[in-house]
Every structure is written in C-alpha cells, then in structure tokens.
Design an enzyme around this catalytic site. Structure first.
Site, short mmCIF file in Angstrom:
data_model
loop_
_atom_site.label_atom_id
_atom_site.label_comp_id
_atom_site.label_asym_id
_atom_site.label_seq_id
_atom_site.Cartn_x
_atom_site.Cartn_y
_atom_site.Cartn_z
N GLU A 79 0.78 -1.24 0.00
CA GLU A 79 0.00 0.00 0.00
C GLU A 79 0.82 1.30 0.00
OE1 GLU A 79 -3.54 0.72 0.22
OE2 GLU A 79 -2.80 2.76 0.12
N GLY A 117 -10.12 21.70 -5.05
CA GLY A 117 -10.82 22.22 -6.23
C GLY A 117 -10.89 23.73 -6.24
N GLY A 118 -11.78 24.27 -7.03
CA GLY A 118 -11.87 25.71 -7.21
C GLY A 118 -12.64 26.42 -6.11
N ASP A 161 -4.15 -0.16 -2.32
CA ASP A 161 -4.67 -1.54 -2.34
C ASP A 161 -6.14 -1.57 -2.78
OD1 ASP A 161 -2.40 -2.86 -1.62
OD2 ASP A 161 -2.84 -2.84 0.51
N1 CAO Z 1 0.19 -23.45 -3.35
C1 CAO Z 1 1.52 -23.38 -3.42
N2 CAO Z 1 2.21 -22.23 -3.55
C2 CAO Z 1 1.48 -21.10 -3.59
C3 CAO Z 1 0.09 -21.12 -3.54
C4 CAO Z 1 -0.56 -22.36 -3.40
N3 CAO Z 1 -1.89 -22.48 -3.33
N4 CAO Z 1 -0.35 -19.84 -3.62
C5 CAO Z 1 0.73 -19.07 -3.73
N5 CAO Z 1 1.84 -19.82 -3.71
C6 CAO Z 1 3.23 -19.36 -3.82
C7 CAO Z 1 3.53 -18.77 -5.18
O1 CAO Z 1 3.77 -19.75 -6.12
C8 CAO Z 1 4.76 -17.94 -4.87
O2 CAO Z 1 5.91 -18.76 -4.75
P1 CAO Z 1 7.31 -18.44 -5.52
O3 CAO Z 1 7.73 -17.09 -5.08
O4 CAO Z 1 8.18 -19.55 -5.02
O5 CAO Z 1 7.08 -18.49 -6.97
C9 CAO Z 1 4.38 -17.41 -3.52
O6 CAO Z 1 3.43 -18.28 -2.93
C10 CAO Z 1 3.66 -16.06 -3.70
O7 CAO Z 1 4.36 -15.26 -3.07
P2 CAO Z 1 4.37 -13.66 -3.25
O8 CAO Z 1 5.78 -13.34 -3.60
O9 CAO Z 1 3.30 -13.13 -4.10
O10 CAO Z 1 3.99 -13.33 -1.74
P3 CAO Z 1 4.79 -12.43 -0.72
O11 CAO Z 1 4.06 -12.61 0.57
O12 CAO Z 1 6.24 -12.70 -0.69
O13 CAO Z 1 4.56 -10.97 -1.29
C11 CAO Z 1 3.23 -9.11 -2.03
C12 CAO Z 1 3.35 -10.30 -1.08
C13 CAO Z 1 1.87 -8.48 -1.80
C14 CAO Z 1 4.33 -8.07 -1.72
C15 CAO Z 1 3.37 -9.58 -3.50
O14 CAO Z 1 2.48 -10.62 -3.72
C16 CAO Z 1 3.13 -8.48 -4.52
O15 CAO Z 1 3.97 -7.61 -4.74
N6 CAO Z 1 1.96 -8.52 -5.18
C17 CAO Z 1 1.61 -7.59 -6.24
C18 CAO Z 1 1.27 -6.24 -5.69
C19 CAO Z 1 0.16 -6.27 -4.69
O16 CAO Z 1 -0.90 -6.77 -4.91
N7 CAO Z 1 0.43 -5.63 -3.55
C20 CAO Z 1 -0.59 -5.34 -2.59
C21 CAO Z 1 -0.81 -6.39 -1.67
S1 CAO Z 1 -1.98 -5.83 -0.49
O17 CAO Z 1 -1.12 -4.84 0.50
#
Ligand code: CAO
Length: 424
Positions: A138, A246-247, A167
């Site tokens: 966010e 705004g205005g 978000d």
């Molecule tokens: N079974 C097995 N693996 C799963 C799965 C399932 N059902 N669901 C998810 N996974 C795995 C994915 O394959 C991935 O693994 P790899 O990294 O090994 O490929 C991992 O879980 C997903 O991890 P992620 O990197 O998305 O999650 P994170 O917690 O590290 O990061 C976030 C979170 C939000 C920073 C990241 O997902 C992101 O940048 N998303 C896009 C932007 C976004 O939406 N941000 C706002 C989030 S709300 O604040």
C-alpha cells in the site's frame, strides 16, 4: 438474480488489493472460488489477530461471499486441479509478486491455450518498465503514485493517507477492468489480460495534482493557502494541508469541544454561490459587498483571515450543529466523523454499508458492506469462508471429480505440502 450470476472467478488473490476486487465481484453475484495454500491460506488470516484461533478481521472483512479451496499448486496433482479450474472459470484474478504465476507454470500463453475465453486480471505494484519486478505494498504505491508528496502540511514530511488508495483503490480499478473485459467478450468471444498497476491507480486518483503541476508552470496556485501567506512555490505541486483540492476554497475548522475531542472539527467550503449566506451565518454581512471580499478571486489572498473568522463561529457550535445550520442553507460542510461514530451510524446501517456479520470462530463483527448500490442486483453480505471450507464441493460439483477422487486429492495435496515444507 444478480448482475454477475453464472460468472465463475478463480480467485488467486491475497492480502488486500486483489481480495477487495474479488469481494466486489462476489457481491455482484459471481461465484468466487478462492484458491489458498493448504494449512496456511491467505497470510492475512493470521495477521493482526484479535480473537485467538479465529480468522482475523483483516481477512474476514476482505473475503465475504467467497468459497475457499485449498490446493498446493506446486505439486503435480495440485496443478491438475488448477488446470481444471482455469478451463472452468471465466476470470482468473491474481496479485502475486511479478513472475510467481509463470513459475507455477501458468503463463498468460498457457492460460490462453487452456481457455481462450479466460480473462486474466492482475494487480502489480508497477506497470512494465524498470520497476516491474518489485514487490509493492500500500504505502509504497501511495509514495510512488504522487499521493504522499502532495499530502500533509508544507512544513512537514510527506504523508500517507488512511484510505487504502493503493490496495483497495487498485482493487476497484481492476474490478472495472474485469467487468469491461467480460462485456467485450460477449462480442469478441475472446478473453484478454487486464492489468491494474498500483502506481497507476494511485496516480489516477491524484489526477488533480498533476493538473496543478502544470498550472504551476504558468504561475502560483492562488487557491493554496501558501499563496495568501506570501510563501513562494517550488518546482513541484506542494503539500496543501487541508486546503480544498478544487476551485471552491475549503478548510478543516475547529468546533466546540476541540480541546478534548480530536475529531471535533468540520470541513467548511466557502462555495462562491453561497458566499452571501456564509457572511450572514458568521455575522459578517458587510463582506457581501466589501471590495476585496465580494468576489471569489479577490478573496484568494485573504483565505487565512476569512477561515479564521469562520472558525470563530464554528468553535461556538458542535460539528453536528454546524451541519444542521449550514445544510439547509446549501453551505457545503461535513463533520469529521470518527470510526466509532461511523460504526454507530444508523443511516449507514440502514443502507447496508455498515453490516453486522456472524462468524463461527469469532462471533458477530462489523464490516463495510458493498458501497455500490444497484437497484436490480441486491447484495447480501455472507461471512468469509474458513480455510478450505469448500474444497470437497468445488472438486465434485464445480470440477466434476467423484467423491472418492476428491477424498484422494485432499490427502495427496496435504501429504505433498508437508513433504515440500520438510524439504525446504
Ligand atoms: N500453493 C503453493 N504455492 C502457492 C500457492 C498455493 N496455493 N499460492 C501461492 N503460492 C506461492 C507462489 O507460487 C509464490 O511462490 P514463488 O515465489 O516460489 O514463486 C508465492 O506463494 C507467492 O508469493 P508472493 O511473492 O506473491 O507473496 P509475498 O508474501 O512474498 O509478497 C506481495 C506479497 C503483496 C508483496 C506480493 O504478492 C506483490 O507484490 N503482489 C503484487 C502487488 C500487490 O498486490 N500488492 C498489494 C498487496 S496488499 O497490501
């Protein structure tokens, strides 16, 4: 009947941005199937816990009206189930970190092979370019999208806002992209990719600040209080405190009780059309005709003096009295409402924007219902699913596995995830 009846959503979202989007689609009638990791699920289930052992409010308030299936999508059988879901659903929504879905074996090309009608919708932090690989939360989006640099007071640091524009704001953008793509598919027969980068979504909401950036190149921004204070502008749109964007000039002003109540304030707008009524209400009737006060442009360098005078008046009234007096006169004002006051607001409860929901683990809790009201598609807010609550029914009823196969798939999934975790 609901607007999106018959639409199946493969909900591969987590945390906040994606779940906001799919919750809206569920409220509009889509069958939202949330795919989660066995044993863990969406990380928010166990974040900011207030009732030990129960799903958090963070999770429950973002995942109403969905079904949950647990699949380990990193094992062979899990991938098979996911493939069936891709073939069966209309939309796949995801907000994993960039590249995660490709690593899982579900690139856009592969998804199109499996289901050419599939709409694949993603939230990412940034669009294509040098930051496309970044993970984003966010506040990063608020900073990169122009919001933080224009929020706060001129003599303070950049500020993030409480409204989750990065978000939930991006979730809204994505939902609009999805329903638009569904509409186009009616005519083209094809799916498409929908991308809503969080930086772009925040910038879209900061559109007026980019307007001001360009106006600044032509001269000072006369409606900003800094103009009246004689403080020169820099090169970029500055932070404008509580000035109206705004205005029509506006400010947050103290009301009766401000010394002890942090929310005893009102927003007050001196809309040009009701200037004369404002003058009468605050007891300055001569300002209606006085040179330097009568016309809106003449007042721009005196806004501090004018709002200070209005505040002398608002400080003699409660924020609700200000509303009661100004509203019938069409003077636009708004009380600063605390979340405690909002939670108790009978009007918001009557329209279903504040709802009480019951949950088997945590009991009743308050949530924000659907903020969009449609006359022909009523919304009934249902509690969020427990982790994997609907795994069997989705395997059998949606994907056509037999009861025996479903039972076996559950065991295989569980065994393999334990093995994988041990190996990691
Ligand atoms: N079974 C097995 N693996 C799963 C799965 C399932 N059902 N669901 C998810 N996974 C795995 C994915 O394959 C991935 O693994 P790899 O990294 O090994 O490929 C991992 O879980 C997903 O991890 P992620 O990197 O998305 O999650 P994170 O917690 O590290 O990061 C976030 C979170 C939000 C920073 C990241 O997902 C992101 O940048 N998303 C896009 C932007 C976004 O939406 N941000 C706002 C989030 S709300 O604040």
């Amino acid at each position: 009947m609901k607007a999106l009846d018959g639409i199946k959503i493969l909900d591969f979202t987590h945390v906040q941005s994606g779940p906001t989007c799919t919750q809206l689609l569920a409220w509009f009638g889509a069958d939202v199937i949330k795919v989660e990791r066995p044993g863990e699920g969406d990380a928010t289930r166990k974040q900011l816990i207030d009732v030990p052992g129960a799903d958090s409010l963070y999770f429950t308030m973002l995942n109403h009206n969905k079904r949950s299936i647990t699949i380990d999508t990193k094992n062979k059988r899990g991938k098979e189930i996911l493939e069936r879901l891709v073939k069966t659903c209309d939309v796949l929504v995801e907000n994993f970190a960039p590249g995660a879905l490709d690593r899982m074996g579900f690139s856009w090309e592969r998804i199109q092979e499996l289901n050419p009608r599939m709409i694949m919708a993603s939230v990412k932090g940034f669009g294509p370019g040098k930051y496309e690989d970044c993970k984003v939360y966010e506040n990063v989006a608020q900073c990169a999208g122009g919001s933080a640099s224009t929020t706060g007071f001129r003599d303070g640091p950049p500020l993030v806002t409480g409204a989750q524009i990065g978000d939930s704001g991006t979730g809204l953008h994505l939902a609009l992209g999805i329903v638009t793509a569904l509409y186009q598919r009616e005519r083209s027969g094809r799916g498409q990719r929908v991308l809503a980068p969080m930086q772009d979504g925040v910038l879209n909401l900061c559109r007026v600040k980019l307007r001001d950036q360009q106006r600044l190149e032509k001269g000072p921004l006369k409606e900003y209080s800094q103009f009246g204070e004689g403080i020169p502008f820099g090169e970029a749109t500055p932070r404008a405190g509580n000035d109206s964007g705004g205005g029509q000039p506006g400010r947050i002003l103290k009301c009766k009780g401000w010394e002890t109540d942090p929310n005893a304030y009102t927003y007050f707008i001196t809309q040009a059309a009701v200037w004369e009524k404002v003058c009468d209400v605050i007891g300055e009737p001569e300002w209606k005709t006085k040179p330097g006060y009568a016309k809106p442009v003449e007042r721009l360098d005196k806004l501090n003096e004018i709002f200070a005078r209005i505040e002398q008046w608002t400080m003699t009234k409660t924020k609700f009295e200000v509303m009661d007096i100004c509203n019938p006169l069409d003077i636009p004002v708004g009380p600063i409402l605390s979340l405690k006051e909002i939670a108790a607001d009978e009007g918001l409860r009557a329209t279903g924007t504040i709802v009480e929901v019951d949950h088997p683990e945590r009991g009743p809790y308050l949530s924000v219902g659907c903020p969009i009201k449609m006359s022909d598609s009523p919304v009934e807010v249902k509690r969020s699913p427990l982790l994997g609550e609907h795994t069997d029914e989705i395997l059998t009823e949606v994907l056509g596995y037999s009861k025996e196969e479903a039972a076996e798939l559950r065991t295989v999934g569980a065994t393999e995830i334990v093995k994988r975790q041990a190996a990691e």
